[in-house]
Design a protein around this motif. Sequence first.
Motif, PDB file in Angstrom:
ATOM      1  N   LEU A  98       0.842  -1.191   0.000  1.00 11.63           N
ATOM      2  CA  LEU A  98       0.000   0.000   0.000  1.00 11.63           C
ATOM      3  C   LEU A  98       0.879   1.243   0.000  1.00 11.63           C
ATOM      4  O   LEU A  98       1.960   1.244   0.566  1.00 11.63           O
ATOM      5  CB  LEU A  98      -0.905   0.025   1.242  1.00 11.63           C
ATOM      6  N   PRO A  99       0.414   2.328  -0.619  1.00  8.60           N
ATOM      7  CA  PRO A  99       1.202   3.559  -0.602  1.00  8.60           C
ATOM      8  C   PRO A  99       1.208   4.177   0.794  1.00  8.60           C
ATOM      9  O   PRO A  99       0.332   3.900   1.613  1.00  8.60           O
ATOM     10  CB  PRO A  99       0.454   4.458  -1.591  1.00  8.60           C
ATOM     11  N   GLY A 100       2.208   5.021   1.058  1.00  9.08           N
ATOM     12  CA  GLY A 100       2.270   5.718   2.327  1.00  9.08           C
ATOM     13  C   GLY A 100       1.072   6.643   2.508  1.00  9.08           C
ATOM     14  O   GLY A 100       0.433   7.055   1.548  1.00  9.08           O
ATOM     15  N   ILE A 101       0.767   6.935   3.755  1.00  4.58           N
ATOM     16  CA  ILE A 101      -0.318   7.864   4.083  1.00  4.58           C
ATOM     17  C   ILE A 101       0.331   9.073   4.730  1.00  4.58           C
ATOM     18  O   ILE A 101       1.056   8.938   5.718  1.00  4.58           O
ATOM     19  CB  ILE A 101      -1.330   7.223   5.056  1.00  4.58           C
ATOM     20  N   VAL A 117      -3.633   0.739   5.937  1.00  5.32           N
ATOM     21  CA  VAL A 117      -2.354   1.276   6.412  1.00  5.32           C
ATOM     22  C   VAL A 117      -1.231   0.385   5.884  1.00  5.32           C
ATOM     23  O   VAL A 117      -1.276  -0.834   6.038  1.00  5.32           O
ATOM     24  CB  VAL A 117      -2.324   1.344   7.959  1.00  5.32           C
ATOM     25  N   PRO A 118      -0.205   0.969   5.249  1.00  2.00           N
ATOM     26  CA  PRO A 118       0.870   0.161   4.677  1.00  2.00           C
ATOM     27  C   PRO A 118       1.639  -0.619   5.734  1.00  2.00           C
ATOM     28  O   PRO A 118       1.736  -0.189   6.882  1.00  2.00           O
ATOM     29  CB  PRO A 118       1.780   1.197   3.999  1.00  2.00           C
ATOM     30  N   SER A 119       2.137  -1.771   5.344  1.00  2.00           N
ATOM     31  CA  SER A 119       2.955  -2.575   6.259  1.00  2.00           C
ATOM     32  C   SER A 119       3.997  -3.350   5.452  1.00  2.00           C
ATOM     33  O   SER A 119       3.946  -3.376   4.224  1.00  2.00           O
ATOM     34  CB  SER A 119       2.081  -3.548   7.057  1.00  2.00           C
ATOM     35  N   LEU A 120       4.890  -3.968   6.168  1.00  2.00           N
ATOM     36  CA  LEU A 120       5.925  -4.787   5.533  1.00  2.00           C
ATOM     37  C   LEU A 120       5.430  -6.196   5.252  1.00  2.00           C
ATOM     38  O   LEU A 120       6.110  -6.969   4.591  1.00  2.00           O
ATOM     39  CB  LEU A 120       7.168  -4.854   6.435  1.00  2.00           C
TER      40      LEU A 120
END
Length: 133
Positions: free
Chosen positions: A43-46, A129-132
């Motif tokens: 996911l892209p950063g927020i 929310v982006p994650s690894l």
Amino acid sequence: METPTTPRTAHSAMPRLAAAAAAALLAVGASGSFAPAHAAPGLPGIGPGATGFGAQCVQAFYHTIGFSDFYPDAVYGPETTADTRRFERLLGLPQDGVVDPVVGSVMHTVVDLGSGEGAWKTVGCWYEVPSLW
């Protein structure tokens, strides 16, 4: 627009948050340890200017852990940017005010450690929310 609420004692939550963040960083950095299933990586950063549910998830995280003094409104404005920079500073990360996969992974882990595995997914933030992972 971010709406202030009655000031909370965000600094009183700092020792708890610091301990949770340290545990989360260890979990994120340790190979073969805590890695929640079914995450949505890539996911892209927020960050500043973002609106919608992803921004609201970030704000709800800060509000719930007592790190912020405003109620989530789904607009990633100056207060959310400042909170993210404080969170990044606490984690020893570069302070750009953007929730990237590293910061998002710590958020995921703190929520799961504090509320039980899968809690972040249950409220729908898992997919925003982006994650690894």
